[in-house]
Design a protein around this motif. Structure first.
Motif, PDB file in Angstrom:
ATOM      1  N   ASN A   1       0.546   9.177 -15.142  1.00  6.89           N
ATOM      2  CA  ASN A   1      -0.294   8.907 -13.975  1.00  6.89           C
ATOM      3  C   ASN A   1      -1.083  10.142 -13.562  1.00  6.89           C
ATOM      4  O   ASN A   1      -2.243  10.036 -13.142  1.00  6.89           O
ATOM      5  N   SER A   2      -0.448  11.303 -13.682  1.00  2.00           N
ATOM      6  CA  SER A   2      -1.167  12.536 -13.362  1.00  2.00           C
ATOM      7  C   SER A   2      -2.270  12.792 -14.379  1.00  2.00           C
ATOM      8  O   SER A   2      -3.367  13.244 -14.025  1.00  2.00           O
ATOM      9  N   VAL A   3      -1.993  12.479 -15.654  1.00  3.73           N
ATOM     10  CA  VAL A   3      -3.024  12.633 -16.684  1.00  3.73           C
ATOM     11  C   VAL A   3      -4.193  11.700 -16.405  1.00  3.73           C
ATOM     12  O   VAL A   3      -5.367  12.084 -16.511  1.00  3.73           O
ATOM     13  N   LEU A   4      -3.879  10.458 -16.028  1.00  2.00           N
ATOM     14  CA  LEU A   4      -4.934   9.486 -15.700  1.00  2.00           C
ATOM     15  C   LEU A   4      -5.744   9.959 -14.506  1.00  2.00           C
ATOM     16  O   LEU A   4      -6.984   9.854 -14.503  1.00  2.00           O
ATOM     17  N   LEU A   5      -5.060  10.488 -13.489  1.00  2.00           N
ATOM     18  CA  LEU A   5      -5.761  10.966 -12.297  1.00  2.00           C
ATOM     19  C   LEU A   5      -6.676  12.139 -12.626  1.00  2.00           C
ATOM     20  O   LEU A   5      -7.834  12.172 -12.195  1.00  2.00           O
ATOM     21  N   ILE A   6      -6.172  13.098 -13.402  1.00  2.00           N
ATOM     22  CA  ILE A   6      -6.979  14.275 -13.760  1.00  2.00           C
ATOM     23  C   ILE A   6      -8.194  13.857 -14.592  1.00  2.00           C
ATOM     24  O   ILE A   6      -9.315  14.335 -14.381  1.00  2.00           O
TER      25      ILE A   6
ATOM     26  N   PHE B   1      -9.264   5.800 -24.285  1.00  2.00           N
ATOM     27  CA  PHE B   1      -8.488   5.929 -25.527  1.00  2.00           C
ATOM     28  C   PHE B   1      -7.374   6.965 -25.386  1.00  2.00           C
ATOM     29  O   PHE B   1      -6.265   6.776 -25.910  1.00  2.00           O
ATOM     30  N   TRP B   2      -7.654   8.057 -24.676  1.00  2.00           N
ATOM     31  CA  TRP B   2      -6.646   9.112 -24.512  1.00  2.00           C
ATOM     32  C   TRP B   2      -5.467   8.609 -23.677  1.00  2.00           C
ATOM     33  O   TRP B   2      -4.310   8.886 -23.990  1.00  2.00           O
TER      34      TRP B   2
ATOM     35  N   LYS C   1      -4.455   4.161  -5.000  1.00  2.00           N
ATOM     36  CA  LYS C   1      -3.398   4.668  -5.891  1.00  2.00           C
ATOM     37  C   LYS C   1      -3.529   6.171  -6.183  1.00  2.00           C
ATOM     38  O   LYS C   1      -2.511   6.866  -6.276  1.00  2.00           O
ATOM     39  N   PRO C   2      -4.735   6.727  -6.361  1.00  2.00           N
ATOM     40  CA  PRO C   2      -4.824   8.172  -6.613  1.00  2.00           C
ATOM     41  C   PRO C   2      -4.161   9.013  -5.529  1.00  2.00           C
ATOM     42  O   PRO C   2      -3.521  10.028  -5.831  1.00  2.00           O
ATOM     43  N   PHE C   3      -4.275   8.575  -4.275  1.00  2.00           N
ATOM     44  CA  PHE C   3      -3.668   9.337  -3.175  1.00  2.00           C
ATOM     45  C   PHE C   3      -2.145   9.219  -3.216  1.00  2.00           C
ATOM     46  O   PHE C   3      -1.430  10.178  -2.892  1.00  2.00           O
ATOM     47  N   TYR C   4      -1.644   8.048  -3.640  1.00  2.00           N
ATOM     48  CA  TYR C   4      -0.198   7.883  -3.796  1.00  2.00           C
ATOM     49  C   TYR C   4       0.329   8.814  -4.881  1.00  2.00           C
ATOM     50  O   TYR C   4       1.416   9.392  -4.755  1.00  2.00           O
ATOM     51  N   VAL C   5      -0.436   8.946  -5.956  1.00  2.00           N
ATOM     52  CA  VAL C   5      -0.026   9.833  -7.054  1.00  2.00           C
ATOM     53  C   VAL C   5       0.035  11.279  -6.572  1.00  2.00           C
ATOM     54  O   VAL C   5       0.986  12.018  -6.862  1.00  2.00           O
ATOM     55  N   ILE C   6      -0.971  11.698  -5.790  1.00  2.00           N
ATOM     56  CA  ILE C   6      -1.005  13.068  -5.273  1.00  2.00           C
ATOM     57  C   ILE C   6       0.179  13.306  -4.333  1.00  2.00           C
ATOM     58  O   ILE C   6       0.864  14.342  -4.417  1.00  2.00           O
ATOM     59  N   LEU C   7       0.441  12.349  -3.448  1.00  2.00           N
ATOM     60  CA  LEU C   7       1.560  12.483  -2.513  1.00  2.00           C
ATOM     61  C   LEU C   7       2.897  12.504  -3.239  1.00  2.00           C
ATOM     62  O   LEU C   7       3.813  13.257  -2.869  1.00  2.00           O
TER      63      LEU C   7
ATOM     64  N   TRP D   1      -6.105   1.969 -14.220  1.00  3.00           N
ATOM     65  CA  TRP D   1      -4.696   1.719 -13.870  1.00  3.00           C
ATOM     66  C   TRP D   1      -4.363   0.251 -14.087  1.00  3.00           C
ATOM     67  O   TRP D   1      -3.311  -0.095 -14.635  1.00  3.00           O
ATOM     68  N   SER D   2      -5.262  -0.635 -13.637  1.00  2.72           N
ATOM     69  CA  SER D   2      -5.006  -2.078 -13.769  1.00  2.72           C
ATOM     70  C   SER D   2      -4.949  -2.500 -15.233  1.00  2.72           C
ATOM     71  O   SER D   2      -4.249  -3.450 -15.585  1.00  2.72           O
ATOM     72  N   LEU D   3      -5.689  -1.779 -16.098  1.00  2.00           N
ATOM     73  CA  LEU D   3      -5.681  -2.109 -17.524  1.00  2.00           C
ATOM     74  C   LEU D   3      -4.448  -1.558 -18.234  1.00  2.00           C
ATOM     75  O   LEU D   3      -3.895  -2.204 -19.128  1.00  2.00           O
TER      76      LEU D   3
END
Length: 515
Positions: A21-26, A60-61, A146-152, A233-235
């Motif tokens: 999730n952090s990789v996706l966010l970054i 893809f990554w 969701k990005p803010f949830y990941v950061i928190l 995220w949904s995918l």
């Protein structure tokens, strides 16, 4: 572990604190920043294909561990998307710039749904359109926060690893240093005049930064990051997929489709046969007349009291409408006709085949009429596109003919593939160049030329118009070209950022600089 199970908030934090999730966010934050760099306040150009490729790279990554990438039919469906995005880099046709701006996002959503197996229906089923609409409207918004949830979640995570402890210590050290520097720097400035003068120059650096511009840019970056993160995220967080059972299951699906088609059939074969006999007879008479006109006009001249323009204009659009009506009749016969189980079914197929053949000749007649009209009045955007549309109809009819005799042919699938390929090709044939080239040929043969219209076309035509201005001995025509290209010259003289670089505009600018 028991604490996680007993405390739902801890469980939720652990879910969002996962590494992927952090990789996706970054990576989506990178897409947000890239969006700002490429598009904010800039016309589209090379930026568009760069961003599309970056988007796919991020997808893809992030799916590399969940869904290994395979070179298959699904992946190859991305070729038209890449080609259409490169049209912003290669050409400057305003019509296709607008159309592609709407078409590419739709194709990207459809393609990513297929790549991540988030489609419940095959892409050539009508229900898939609903999934695409859902993907465009709902998926980017349903996980927007969701990005803010990941950061928190990462902020709350306990410093278990050595890396996390080291990062925490570095952050504490930097904050402590910042507090000390606020005291030390004024003392040093007071002790040394040269150091103080150097510090006085620092605010000049910040004057370059426009706060009024930074705020909207930050908003854009945040919005794009959240929207892309939500969509990806949904995918990646779930997989819908199709029921790909055994061959027996697939056979069952085929039988189910056949039974569905039979259940919705309501056209009586005798009624349809009677109708087709009359229609085919009418078209046979019409085609006999068309052949006398088509080949007679080529060989012996047009019929009495006819001019080229009258002949070309008379009935062209009616013939195109008739072609569409025939296509609807064929589709209705094939989808809603009751099977008699007798030789009458073969008779209907034969009559449908005659209808297709008649429609081919009608299209040929319409094509010939438009060609005559172009010979007299020249080539325009609408006229060239009309030819392309007739070729498109011709291919659709050819596939429909296959369906008549081969029931397993999936028409909607074939129509979609043909439509996407045709649309991609029409982007790359460079219609503007075709128009100018053929009109210049007509002019060289002694026909008039509409310079005013030609100079309103895209930048693709500028090099050819400049060559015409150099080669013509007609000074009036050369002056008209000079006046017509003034606006384009003024636009091209303006500085454009590298993100908006376009080969068509570059070639036009180069040609005008040599004028």
């Amino acid at each position: 572990m028991s604490e996680i199970h007993d405390n739902p908030s801890v469980c939720k934090d652990e879910l969002f604190a996962k590494k992927e999730n952090s990789v996706l966010l970054i990576s989506t934050l990178g897409l947000g920043l890239l969006f700002n760099l490429l598009f904010y306040g800039k016309p589209l150009g090379v930026s568009y294909p760069l961003y599309i490729m970056a988007l796919y790279l991020v997808l893809f990554w992030n799916m590399r561990n969940k869904r290994p990438l395979k070179v298959d039919q699904k992946l190859l469906m991305g070729i038209p998307i890449i080609l259409l995005s490169f049209s912003y880099f290669l050409y400057s046709n305003q019509v296709f710039i607008v159309l592609n701006f709407m078409a590419i996002p739709i194709l990207v959503v459809a393609h990513t749904l297929l790549l991540t197996s988030n489609n419940r229906y095959e892409w050539f089923k009508s229900q898939f359109l609903g999934e695409v609409i859902y993907g465009m409207v709902v998926r980017p918004l349903e996980n927007f926060l969701k990005p803010f949830y990941v950061i928190l979640a990462f902020a709350k995570r306990r410093p278990n690893s050595g890396k996390y402890r080291a990062a925490s210590k570095i952050l504490i050290g930097l904050l402590a240093a910042a507090g000390l520097l606020m005291v030390i720097i004024p003392l040093l400035a007071s002790a040394d005049d040269i150091f103080r003068q150097l510090l006085e120059r620092v605010p000049n650096v910040f004057r370059v930064i426009n706060i009024n511009e930074i705020v909207p840019r930050l908003i854009v970056v945040t919005l794009v990051t959240c929207l892309v993160f939500s969509y990806l995220w949904s995918l990646l967080s779930c997989k819908v997929g199709l029921n790909k059972g055994s061959s027996d299951t697939l056979s069952g699906e085929v039988l189910k489709t056949d039974s569905l088609q039979k259940s919705r059939a309501f056209l009586d074969p005798i009624t349809v046969t009677s109708m087709l006999v009359l229609i085919d007879l009418l078209y046979t008479i019409f085609i006999a007349i068309q052949f006398s006109y088509l080949f007679g006009s080529l060989k012996f001249g047009l019929p009495p009291n006819f001019t080229y323009s009258q002949y070309a204009r008379k009935g062209f659009f009616e013939l195109v409408v008739i072609t569409l009506i025939n296509l609807i009749i064929l589709l209705g016969n094939m989808n809603f006709l009751k099977s008699s189980g007798t030789k009458l079914d073969q008779v209907v197929k034969l009559l449908n085949t005659i209808l297709v053949a008649s429609t081919f000749i009608i299209l040929l007649s319409a094509h010939f009429r438009m060609s005559l009209y172009e010979d007299v009045y020249g080539y325009t955007y609408l006229r060239v596109l009309t030819h392309a549309f007739m070729v498109y109809l011709f291919v659709l009819l050819a596939v429909t003919l296959c369906k008549i005799w081969r029931q397993r042919t999936q028409l909607l699938k074939s129509y979609l593939v043909i439509s996407i390929v045709a649309y991609t090709l029409i982007n790359y044939v460079n219609i503007d160049n075709i128009i100018v080239k053929n009109n210049i040929e007509r002019y060289n043969q002694g026909n008039p030329i509409d310079i005013t219209y030609l100079t309103t076309l895209s930048y693709d035509v500028v090099p050819k118009l400049v060559d015409l201005a150099h080669s013509t001995s007609d000074r009036v025509l050369a002056d008209q070209l000079e006046k017509g290209l003034i606006y384009k010259k003024q636009v091209l003289a303006k500085e454009r950022p590298w993100q908006s670089f376009n080969i068509s505009m570059y070639r036009a600018s180069k040609a005008l600089s040599q004028q």
